[in-house]
Structures are given as structure tokens and as C-alpha cells.
Design a protein around this motif. Sequence first.
Motif, PDB file in Angstrom:
ATOM      1  N   ASN A 228       0.806  -1.219   0.000  1.00 54.21           N
ATOM      2  CA  ASN A 228       0.000   0.000   0.000  1.00 54.21           C
ATOM      3  C   ASN A 228       0.844   1.277   0.000  1.00 54.21           C
ATOM      4  OD1 ASN A 228      -2.732  -1.007   0.018  1.00 54.21           O
ATOM      5  ND2 ASN A 228      -2.343  -1.767   2.084  1.00 54.21           N
ATOM      6  N   ASP A 229       2.043   1.212   0.565  1.00 46.38           N
ATOM      7  CA  ASP A 229       2.871   2.414   0.613  1.00 46.38           C
ATOM      8  C   ASP A 229       3.429   2.789  -0.752  1.00 46.38           C
ATOM      9  OD1 ASP A 229       4.323   0.007   0.853  1.00 46.38           O
ATOM     10  OD2 ASP A 229       6.102   1.099   1.505  1.00 46.38           O
ATOM     11  N   LEU A 230       3.256   1.904  -1.751  1.00 46.02           N
ATOM     12  CA  LEU A 230       3.696   2.198  -3.114  1.00 46.02           C
ATOM     13  C   LEU A 230       2.510   2.439  -4.051  1.00 46.02           C
ATOM     14  CD1 LEU A 230       6.578  -0.429  -3.504  1.00 46.02           C
ATOM     15  CD2 LEU A 230       6.755   1.989  -2.857  1.00 46.02           C
ATOM     16  N   THR A 231       1.355   2.778  -3.468  1.00 45.79           N
ATOM     17  CA  THR A 231       0.155   3.023  -4.274  1.00 45.79           C
ATOM     18  C   THR A 231       0.366   4.211  -5.211  1.00 45.79           C
ATOM     19  OG1 THR A 231      -1.321   2.115  -2.590  1.00 45.79           O
ATOM     20  CG2 THR A 231      -2.288   3.647  -4.180  1.00 45.79           C
ATOM     21  N   ILE A 232      -0.023   4.010  -6.467  1.00 46.17           N
ATOM     22  CA  ILE A 232       0.087   5.047  -7.502  1.00 46.17           C
ATOM     23  C   ILE A 232      -1.307   5.604  -7.762  1.00 46.17           C
ATOM     24  CG2 ILE A 232       0.696   5.509  -9.919  1.00 46.17           C
ATOM     25  CD1 ILE A 232       2.506   2.922  -9.654  1.00 46.17           C
ATOM     26  N   LYS A 233      -1.450   6.925  -7.664  1.00 43.79           N
ATOM     27  CA  LYS A 233      -2.704   7.596  -8.002  1.00 43.79           C
ATOM     28  C   LYS A 233      -2.407   8.712  -8.989  1.00 43.79           C
ATOM     29  CE  LYS A 233      -5.348   6.790  -3.746  1.00 43.79           C
ATOM     30  NZ  LYS A 233      -6.113   7.435  -2.642  1.00 43.79           N
ATOM     31  N   MET A 234      -3.212   8.767 -10.060  1.00 44.17           N
ATOM     32  CA  MET A 234      -2.981   9.785 -11.075  1.00 44.17           C
ATOM     33  C   MET A 234      -4.290  10.132 -11.763  1.00 44.17           C
ATOM     34  SD  MET A 234      -0.331   9.665 -14.301  1.00 44.17           S
ATOM     35  CE  MET A 234       1.075   9.446 -13.210  1.00 44.17           C
ATOM     36  N   ASP A 235      -4.499  11.426 -12.004  1.00 41.88           N
ATOM     37  CA  ASP A 235      -5.684  11.884 -12.723  1.00 41.88           C
ATOM     38  C   ASP A 235      -5.396  11.861 -14.219  1.00 41.88           C
ATOM     39  OD1 ASP A 235      -6.921  12.296 -10.324  1.00 41.88           O
ATOM     40  OD2 ASP A 235      -6.544  14.463 -10.270  1.00 41.88           O
ATOM     41  N   LEU A 236      -6.321  11.265 -14.981  1.00 39.54           N
ATOM     42  CA  LEU A 236      -6.190  11.187 -16.428  1.00 39.54           C
ATOM     43  C   LEU A 236      -7.418  11.780 -17.091  1.00 39.54           C
ATOM     44  CD1 LEU A 236      -4.855   7.537 -16.983  1.00 39.54           C
ATOM     45  CD2 LEU A 236      -3.518   9.647 -16.790  1.00 39.54           C
ATOM     46  N   ALA A 237      -7.208  12.546 -18.153  1.00 41.41           N
ATOM     47  CA  ALA A 237      -8.277  12.986 -19.037  1.00 41.41           C
ATOM     48  C   ALA A 237      -8.306  12.035 -20.225  1.00 41.41           C
ATOM     49  CB  ALA A 237      -8.030  14.419 -19.502  1.00 41.41           C
ATOM     50  N   PRO A 238      -9.435  11.949 -20.936  1.00 41.42           N
ATOM     51  CA  PRO A 238      -9.473  11.067 -22.114  1.00 41.42           C
ATOM     52  C   PRO A 238      -8.322  11.358 -23.066  1.00 41.42           C
ATOM     53  CG  PRO A 238     -11.679  11.810 -21.590  1.00 41.42           C
ATOM     54  CD  PRO A 238     -10.753  12.570 -20.672  1.00 41.42           C
ATOM     55  N   GLY A 239      -7.582  10.317 -23.414  1.00 37.23           N
ATOM     56  CA  GLY A 239      -6.417  10.454 -24.278  1.00 37.23           C
ATOM     57  C   GLY A 239      -5.100  10.435 -23.534  1.00 37.23           C
ATOM     58  N   ASP A 240      -5.123  10.710 -22.212  1.00 37.83           N
ATOM     59  CA  ASP A 240      -3.892  10.682 -21.416  1.00 37.83           C
ATOM     60  C   ASP A 240      -3.442   9.245 -21.177  1.00 37.83           C
ATOM     61  OD1 ASP A 240      -4.054  13.402 -21.309  1.00 37.83           O
ATOM     62  OD2 ASP A 240      -4.603  13.517 -19.186  1.00 37.83           O
ATOM     63  N   MET A 241      -2.141   9.088 -20.914  1.00 36.87           N
ATOM     64  CA  MET A 241      -1.557   7.771 -20.645  1.00 36.87           C
ATOM     65  C   MET A 241      -0.797   7.778 -19.334  1.00 36.87           C
ATOM     66  SD  MET A 241       0.097   6.059 -24.047  1.00 36.87           S
ATOM     67  CE  MET A 241      -0.905   5.179 -25.246  1.00 36.87           C
ATOM     68  N   LEU A 242      -0.863   6.670 -18.633  1.00 36.72           N
ATOM     69  CA  LEU A 242      -0.012   6.401 -17.480  1.00 36.72           C
ATOM     70  C   LEU A 242       1.036   5.392 -17.921  1.00 36.72           C
ATOM     71  CD1 LEU A 242       0.724   6.404 -14.437  1.00 36.72           C
ATOM     72  CD2 LEU A 242      -1.062   4.707 -14.099  1.00 36.72           C
ATOM     73  N   LEU A 243       2.305   5.734 -17.756  1.00 38.11           N
ATOM     74  CA  LEU A 243       3.402   4.882 -18.213  1.00 38.11           C
ATOM     75  C   LEU A 243       4.158   4.334 -17.015  1.00 38.11           C
ATOM     76  CD1 LEU A 243       4.878   3.893 -20.813  1.00 38.11           C
ATOM     77  CD2 LEU A 243       6.432   5.836 -20.519  1.00 38.11           C
ATOM     78  N   LEU A 244       4.419   3.017 -17.037  1.00 36.73           N
ATOM     79  CA  LEU A 244       5.144   2.366 -15.950  1.00 36.73           C
ATOM     80  C   LEU A 244       6.263   1.498 -16.504  1.00 36.73           C
ATOM     81  CD1 LEU A 244       1.753   1.679 -15.407  1.00 36.73           C
ATOM     82  CD2 LEU A 244       2.725   1.498 -13.126  1.00 36.73           C
ATOM     83  N   THR A 245       7.391   1.508 -15.812  1.00 38.17           N
ATOM     84  CA  THR A 245       8.481   0.589 -16.109  1.00 38.17           C
ATOM     85  C   THR A 245       9.384   0.546 -14.876  1.00 38.17           C
ATOM     86  OG1 THR A 245      10.162  -0.009 -17.756  1.00 38.17           O
ATOM     87  CG2 THR A 245      10.002   2.314 -17.172  1.00 38.17           C
TER      88      THR A 245
END
Length: 296
Positions: A228-245
Motif C-alpha cells: 500500500n505504501d507504493l500506491t500510484i494515483k494519477m488523474d487522467l483525461a481522455p487520451g492521457d496515458m499512465l506509463l510504468l516501467t
Amino acid sequence: MRTWRGATIHELTLHVLRGVLLLAAAGCTQLQVGHKSPLNPPIMNTDSAAVDIFFVRVPYGNPIVEKLWKSVDEQAIPAETRKELYRNGFRVGRIAGPLPPELADLLRLTDAPVTQDTLETIEDPGNADESAPVRRHLQTKPHQRAELLASSVYDELPLLRRDSNGQIVGQTVYRAQGVFAMTLAPKPDATVCIQLVPEVHYGEPRVQPVATEGLVRWEMRRDRIVLNDLTIKMDLAPGDMLLLTCVPDQPGSLGGRFFTAASSGKREQKLIAIRLSQVQNNPSFQGNTVATAPLR
């Protein structure tokens, strides 16, 4: 000529044939399906949002990935959370606006049809060309859990993490796999808050009690460690991307376990891109207005 109620047999036959043809035409109209491009959003339910999930593999340390991150907004993650993620080998950011050319090349965008998944577990199934990107489309209701299987199953996984003091802590688990628990939460401005919680699922599936909404049900599942301490929260609008690696210079980190793989004796780095493609244009995903975004 023989008649029936004033009409000849020939006229009756023509009427019957005409009726059959009209019914056939109506049936064809209902069954016609036009060509689907992956750039066009599919029809969605009125109580759901739609995301496209891309799984990409590149040679470990490929410079195109570092070049790509110059176009990614890592400041979209709060500083303290970003620090914890980086300390544990995760790199996360948001892409808004035009798609960076490096990512467009990695995704190999084509006119192939979108694969739609109805299950709540999404994974990269692998294929003959493991360097080819895999795309999945998911429609999910507000706050409904979906699981992204980030890694393959490790026979034995030394689970090492750095705590807030920088100390390495951990344990060894068996038959372990890196998973992200994903939920979407609507916001009044027609954006969506996407939440990803890293988890490690391990052991063999067994019947366990699960508490939901004040009730307890029994389901077949593996044991899990929820980070839980590594929880990712991000607001996205249509067309936005969340990138993870992963952070490339931390191969033994938790992020490295989630986002690296071996293929033909060579190490590969994996990326996951989650794009918000459709959302109902009000706070509860209800109503008739849908905000959509073509892939740019």
C-alpha cells in the motif's frame, strides 16, 4: 386461373417473396459490422470507463526508453510517492497531449482490430514475436478491481524492499508473481483518478475468505503481499496515458522483478502504458454523454 380471396396464386406468391426479401434485408442491416480501427473507441456501457492497456518489451537498457522519458511528466506523481517508487525500482509518469514519437514506434500502431477483454485479469500472453507490443481493451465500472499481471511466475522470489529509512527489508516467497490492482474513480470534471497498488501473489491457489461491502465470501485465490505504501494515483483525461516501467540501474529491485524478463538468454525491459480512451461525462459514469479521445 385459381384465386384466393380475389388474388391470383401468382400475385400471392409475389407478395410472399417480397416479404421474405424485406425480412432478409432487415436482418442483414442488424448484423452488419463495419471495419473497426484500434484508433476508434468501441461502444461502451453507460456505467463504465474504457482503458487501453499496452504491454511492450525492449532490450534491457535500450536508449529509446530513456529518450522517451524526456516526454513523460514524472511530476504528476507526488514527490514523496515518487521517491518511494524510485527507491524500490519503479518509474511512473503521465503522457498528455501528442503521443511521443518514441512511444508510437514502440507501440507499432496498426489498423488491427482491438481485442476486448471481459475478464478482470489482464496480462501479456506472449507470442512468437515477444518484441511485438500487445494491446488489451478493458471496460470497467467505477471502483471495480481489475488485475494487471506484470511479471511471469517466479519459482522463488527474494522480495527485497527499501523502507522509508533506506534500509533493505524482505523475505523469500515461492511461486510468486508481480501484479497491479487497478481501480478507476470518477471525478466531477470528467477526468478519472486511476489507482494502481503493487501486489505480490504467491503460493498455490486455495479457498480463502474475502470481505467485501460488509459481507464475507469464499473464493479461490493465492496469498498476496499488498504494498500500500507504493500506491500510484494519477488523474487522467481522455487520451492521457499512465506509463510504468523499472529503473534500469536497479536490476534486483522490486520494480526490476515486475518489469524485466529473459528471452533467448537476453534480458528485456517491459513497459506498461494505460490510456484512458472513454469516460462518461459526469461524476458517476452515468448518462448519455461520452467523452472520447482518438489516439494522437
